[in-house]
Design an enzyme around this catalytic site. Sequence first.
Site: not given
Ligand code: AMP
Length: 173
Positions: A59, A96
């Site tokens: 996205r 995780e």
């Molecule tokens: P992170 O590495 O945990 O910061 O998140 C990685 C990816 O997961 C990001 O690029 C978001 O597109 C997606 N993502 C994580 N959590 C969410 C959420 N609650 N809603 C939508 N997309 C999420």
Amino acid sequence: MESVKQIIRDIPDFPKEGIIFKDITPLLGDPVAFQKTINSLKDRYADKPVDAVVGVEARGFIFASALAYALGTGMIMVRKPGKLPYKTFQETYSLEYGTDTVEIHQDALRSGQNIIVIDDVLATGGTLSATLDLIQKNFENINILEAVFLIELDFLKGREKLKDTPIYSMIHY
Ligand code: AMP
């Protein structure tokens, strides 16, 4: 940005139990909200020396390409493994359970460039922190002006993982 925030939809327990997924598809489908989002970013960076906007799969590509077009810069893709056709640099990071990897083409950036890195959501910060490492370890003299997110989930404290990089999030939860 309050009207844009209203249009983002919460999907509970997607893709797995306990996660409230921030669904941006209503925003993308709304011409006023989408244009407002990109114009707001364009205004923020219009007078900055941006050479390229780096988008994180998937996205992040949507916002990176629209913003790059609006600013008149190049758009660079950071992708999941095995998707980029030319020689790549890679960075593996922990999830995780297990690991994941991000990749960039070896000729994607040049010394002296000023860039913005953009993704839709800052959650735990794992993806963006790996993306910043990918860039900083493999390219010399790249100035990351800002890491930009449409949405930041403050309670996950992802920003703490991004250390010294300036962060800008348009919407906070
Ligand atoms: P992170 O590495 O945990 O910061 O998140 C990685 C990816 O997961 C990001 O690029 C978001 O597109 C997606 N993502 C994580 N959590 C969410 C959420 N609650 N809603 C939508 N997309 C999420």
